[in-house]
Design an enzyme around this catalytic site. Structure first.
Site, PDB file in Angstrom:
ATOM      1  N   HIS A 194     -16.265  -4.072   5.667  1.00  0.00           N
ATOM      2  CA  HIS A 194     -15.733  -2.734   5.908  1.00  0.00           C
ATOM      3  C   HIS A 194     -16.576  -2.099   7.010  1.00  0.00           C
ATOM      4  O   HIS A 194     -17.744  -1.785   6.810  1.00  0.00           O
ATOM      5  CB  HIS A 194     -15.801  -1.903   4.619  1.00  0.00           C
ATOM      6  CG  HIS A 194     -15.378  -0.480   4.792  1.00  0.00           C
ATOM      7  ND1 HIS A 194     -14.512   0.145   3.935  1.00  0.00           N
ATOM      8  CD2 HIS A 194     -15.703   0.430   5.724  1.00  0.00           C
ATOM      9  CE1 HIS A 194     -14.325   1.391   4.354  1.00  0.00           C
ATOM     10  NE2 HIS A 194     -15.043   1.593   5.426  1.00  0.00           N
ATOM     11  N   ARG A 253     -12.078  13.894   7.480  1.00  0.00           N
ATOM     12  CA  ARG A 253     -13.090  14.802   6.936  1.00  0.00           C
ATOM     13  C   ARG A 253     -14.471  14.300   7.358  1.00  0.00           C
ATOM     14  O   ARG A 253     -14.585  13.212   7.915  1.00  0.00           O
ATOM     15  CB  ARG A 253     -13.025  14.746   5.411  1.00  0.00           C
ATOM     16  CG  ARG A 253     -13.239  13.319   4.909  1.00  0.00           C
ATOM     17  CD  ARG A 253     -13.403  13.193   3.409  1.00  0.00           C
ATOM     18  NE  ARG A 253     -13.897  11.876   3.051  1.00  0.00           N
ATOM     19  CZ  ARG A 253     -13.146  10.806   2.840  1.00  0.00           C
ATOM     20  NH1 ARG A 253     -11.835  10.887   2.957  1.00  0.00           N
ATOM     21  NH2 ARG A 253     -13.690   9.646   2.541  1.00  0.00           N
ATOM     22  N   LYS A 270       0.841  -1.204   0.000  1.00  0.00           N
ATOM     23  CA  LYS A 270       0.000   0.000   0.000  1.00  0.00           C
ATOM     24  C   LYS A 270       0.871   1.247   0.000  1.00  0.00           C
ATOM     25  O   LYS A 270       1.967   1.242   0.561  1.00  0.00           O
ATOM     26  CB  LYS A 270      -0.895   0.024   1.253  1.00  0.00           C
ATOM     27  CG  LYS A 270      -1.910  -1.096   1.313  1.00  0.00           C
ATOM     28  CD  LYS A 270      -2.801  -0.951   2.526  1.00  0.00           C
ATOM     29  CE  LYS A 270      -3.878  -2.022   2.514  1.00  0.00           C
ATOM     30  NZ  LYS A 270      -4.802  -1.858   3.651  1.00  0.00           N
ATOM     31  N   ARG A 316     -26.758   5.535  -2.125  1.00  0.00           N
ATOM     32  CA  ARG A 316     -26.218   6.638  -2.933  1.00  0.00           C
ATOM     33  C   ARG A 316     -26.889   6.642  -4.294  1.00  0.00           C
ATOM     34  O   ARG A 316     -26.892   5.624  -4.998  1.00  0.00           O
ATOM     35  CB  ARG A 316     -24.711   6.487  -3.124  1.00  0.00           C
ATOM     36  CG  ARG A 316     -23.944   6.641  -1.835  1.00  0.00           C
ATOM     37  CD  ARG A 316     -22.497   6.888  -2.125  1.00  0.00           C
ATOM     38  NE  ARG A 316     -21.731   6.763  -0.903  1.00  0.00           N
ATOM     39  CZ  ARG A 316     -20.446   7.083  -0.792  1.00  0.00           C
ATOM     40  NH1 ARG A 316     -19.790   7.534  -1.847  1.00  0.00           N
ATOM     41  NH2 ARG A 316     -19.812   6.951   0.353  1.00  0.00           N
ATOM     42  N   GLU A 361      -7.264   2.760   7.715  1.00  0.00           N
ATOM     43  CA  GLU A 361      -6.841   4.152   7.535  1.00  0.00           C
ATOM     44  C   GLU A 361      -7.816   5.077   8.246  1.00  0.00           C
ATOM     45  O   GLU A 361      -8.882   4.647   8.711  1.00  0.00           O
ATOM     46  CB  GLU A 361      -6.744   4.505   6.050  1.00  0.00           C
ATOM     47  CG  GLU A 361      -7.995   4.290   5.257  1.00  0.00           C
ATOM     48  CD  GLU A 361      -7.736   4.372   3.739  1.00  0.00           C
ATOM     49  OE1 GLU A 361      -8.129   5.390   3.164  1.00  0.00           O
ATOM     50  OE2 GLU A 361      -7.167   3.444   3.146  1.00  0.00           O
TER      51      GLU A 361
HETATM   52  C1  MV4 Z   1      -6.891  -4.329   2.720  1.00  0.00           C
HETATM   53  C2  MV4 Z   1      -7.615  -5.450   2.260  1.00  0.00           C
HETATM   54  C3  MV4 Z   1      -7.230  -6.686   2.711  1.00  0.00           C
HETATM   55  N1  MV4 Z   1      -6.169  -6.816   3.544  1.00  0.00           N
HETATM   56  N2  MV4 Z   1      -5.864  -4.502   3.559  1.00  0.00           N
HETATM   57  C4  MV4 Z   1      -9.121  -1.070   0.052  1.00  0.00           C
HETATM   58  C5  MV4 Z   1      -9.327   0.376   0.321  1.00  0.00           C
HETATM   59  C6  MV4 Z   1      -8.400   0.746   1.409  1.00  0.00           C
HETATM   60  N3  MV4 Z   1      -9.102   1.533   2.385  1.00  0.00           N
HETATM   61  C7  MV4 Z   1      -7.900  -0.511   1.971  1.00  0.00           C
HETATM   62  N4  MV4 Z   1      -8.458  -1.579   1.167  1.00  0.00           N
HETATM   63  C8  MV4 Z   1      -8.230  -2.875   1.495  1.00  0.00           C
HETATM   64  N5  MV4 Z   1      -7.203  -3.089   2.349  1.00  0.00           N
HETATM   65  C9  MV4 Z   1      -5.509  -5.730   3.947  1.00  0.00           C
HETATM   66  N6  MV4 Z   1      -4.474  -5.869   4.763  1.00  0.00           N
HETATM   67  C10 MV4 Z   1      -8.684  -5.248   1.385  1.00  0.00           C
HETATM   68  C11 MV4 Z   1      -8.996  -3.957   0.997  1.00  0.00           C
HETATM   69  C12 MV4 Z   1     -10.140  -3.836   0.136  1.00  0.00           C
HETATM   70  C13 MV4 Z   1     -11.295  -3.178   0.545  1.00  0.00           C
HETATM   71  C14 MV4 Z   1     -11.401  -2.580   1.799  1.00  0.00           C
HETATM   72  C15 MV4 Z   1     -12.542  -1.922   2.178  1.00  0.00           C
HETATM   73  C16 MV4 Z   1     -13.628  -1.869   1.314  1.00  0.00           C
HETATM   74  C17 MV4 Z   1     -13.547  -2.452   0.088  1.00  0.00           C
HETATM   75  C18 MV4 Z   1     -12.402  -3.115  -0.322  1.00  0.00           C
HETATM   76  C19 MV4 Z   1     -12.344  -3.707  -1.576  1.00  0.00           C
HETATM   77  C20 MV4 Z   1     -11.210  -4.357  -1.977  1.00  0.00           C
HETATM   78  C21 MV4 Z   1     -10.100  -4.414  -1.117  1.00  0.00           C
END
Ligand code: MV4
Length: 447
Positions: A208, A292, A158, A338, A288
């Site tokens: 999420h 905002r 990332k 949305r 993260e």
């Molecule tokens: C990840 C993950 C799996 N494992 N980190 C995508 C957006 C960013 N905020 C971080 N994301 C992800 N991080 C680890 N260690 C999978 C995603 C991810 C995801 C996260 C939240 C909502 C939708 C997503 C779609 C694909 C991948």
């Protein structure tokens, strides 16, 4: 309290901030681009100032023009909304240098939490769970390969300055890792001007879950519980709800308290969202922090009764948060759909144009946040979200039924929108059962 707030944004969020200003008795100034000239919400502001042509670079992202508009209109604060300059620490700093209050965190707190390597470090210090991985940015390939071997594949690369899914690479073995690190670095450098990348364990399937927090300038941070935003496509959320379905009360308490602790530790004031992934055993890991107000803030407002935008303004003016954590209770369930001017049958291609019929729904427990009216022309220049339909009811099942009813009342013609897809979603068995993962929508659309 402020005398006049300049709203450095457009569309539904500009209107949302205008409404908060009115209720606080604060005057407001809207800036607008040529592409938004004549938009009906501008009439509701005390003043509206054209700041440039349609392209955001020359208007909503142009810091000198926005500062000039604030100075000309004697605004003493700027609300950035979301997108555009909302997470730009340099902009927050320019505001401070010009004696204009930025309605959001200090530039320092924004940088501390906006940078993901830095946010992860603070999270570890606050004992907030994060994915195992490199402690900071990757310096060299061998070191990265060693860490990946230790935590086990798959891993994900990332960008520290990235967000919302930009600049990520999944690596399933050492070969892929060695191949991807330098290109990820280059991409991060050109996209964000910051080539720092890190790696962490990749979780294949998860939900999420994000926690809404408000911090003030007196060291307080209160959470407004969590939202589930798993229904998304290409990192664009489509449905959000609060509270997250099927989360054990103990887990809820843990994740919400963890998020509040992180925000306190960062000495952060303003609205923030701490994002987590939650696995099928309800283990959670911080991803993260969004520094905002978010698009989906209304679902948290509906279940807690807190006006988040009003509270942002209060804390920016130096007031302490006007409620205590113990006062915040979850009441019922809220869902947001949305409404985008997009064609779901054409890969969600934007579908701008004139709206001739616009009938928003109403009745008990229904809220529609939109700047659209019949006769409004959706410009092709900006993102395609034209509104948000939010419902609230006693429990999740009733909220889904209420959303179906509201969607039936909603008529937008002749442009294509996501309304039909939402109807389908509200009848989807897996969605109704609750707890769908982040890949649910993409799987559904393939069928
Ligand atoms: C990840 C993950 C799996 N494992 N980190 C995508 C957006 C960013 N905020 C971080 N994301 C992800 N991080 C680890 N260690 C999978 C995603 C991810 C995801 C996260 C939240 C909502 C939708 C997503 C779609 C694909 C991948």
């Amino acid at each position: 309290m402020f005398q006049r707030i300049l709203i450095a944004n457009r569309g539904e969020i500009a209107l949302r901030v205008i409404r908060a200003c009115r209720e606080l008795g604060v005057e407001c100034v809207c800036v607008y681009s040529k592409a938004d000239e004549g938009a009906p919400y501008l009439e509701l502001a005390d003043e509206a100032v054209c700041i440039g042509p349609g392209p955001a670079r020359e208007s909503y992202l142009d810091i000198p023009r926005i500062i000039a508009a604030a100075e000309i209109t004697s605004a003493d604060a700027i609300h950035p909304g979301y997108g555009f300059l909302a997470e730009n620490a340099h902009f927050a700093e320019v505001c401070r240098d010009c004696n204009i209050e930025f309605i959001g965190p200090s530039p320092e707190a924004m940088a501390r939490l906006g940078d993901k390597v830095s946010a992860k470090r603070i999270a570890r210090e606050a004992k907030v769970p994060v994915f195992p991985g490199t402690d900071g940015a990757i310096d060299d390939l061998d070191e990265a390969a060693e860490v990946a071997k230790k935590i086990g594949y798959p891993v994900i690369i990332k960008a520290s300055a990235g967000g919302g899914g930009r600049g990520m690479r999944i690596c399933r073995n050492e070969h892929e890792l060695r191949q991807n690190v330098s290109s990820a670095r280059q991409e991060a450098e050109s996209a964000f001007g910051n080539g720092a990348v890190y790696i962490e364990k990749f979780l294949e399937s998860a939900r999420h879950v994000e926690v809404q927090i408000i911090g003030d300038k007196h060291g307080n941070a209160v959470h407004l519980y969590e939202r589930d935003c798993s229904v998304q496509r290409r990192h664009q959320k489509l449905v959000e709800e609060a509270p997250a379905p099927h989360v054990e009360p103990r887990r809820r308490d843990e994740v919400c308290k963890a998020a509040a602790k992180l925000i306190k530790k960062a000495e952060y004031s303003g609205a923030a969202t701490v994002e987590f992934l939650m696995d099928d055993k309800q283990n959670f890991y911080m991803l993260e922090v969004n520094t905002r107000v978010q698009v989906e803030h209304p679902v948290s407002e509906m279940i807690t009764g807190v006006d988040i935008v009003r509270t942002m303004i209060l804390v920016a003016s130096g007031e302490p948060i006007p409620f205590k954590q113990r006062d915040i209770k979850i009441r019922g369930h809220a869902i947001e759909c949305r409404i985008n001017a997009e064609d779901p049958d054409r890969n969600f291609a934007p579908f701008p144009g004139k709206i001739t019929r616009f009938d928003p729904p109403g009745g008990p427990g229904v809220r529609m946040d939109t700047h659209c009216v019949a006769g409004y022309v959706v410009p092709p220049t900006y993102d395609s979200m034209i509104g948000k339909l939010i419902v609230h009811d006693d429990d999740r099942r009733s909220a889904i039924t209420r959303m179906e009813r509201a969607l039936d009342e909603l008529h937008i013609e002749p442009i294509k929108t996501t309304v039909g897809l939402h109807r389908r979603l509200m009848q989807n068995h897996a969605f109704i059962e609750g707890g769908v993962d982040i890949h649910f929508l993409e799987r559904l659309l393939k069928k």
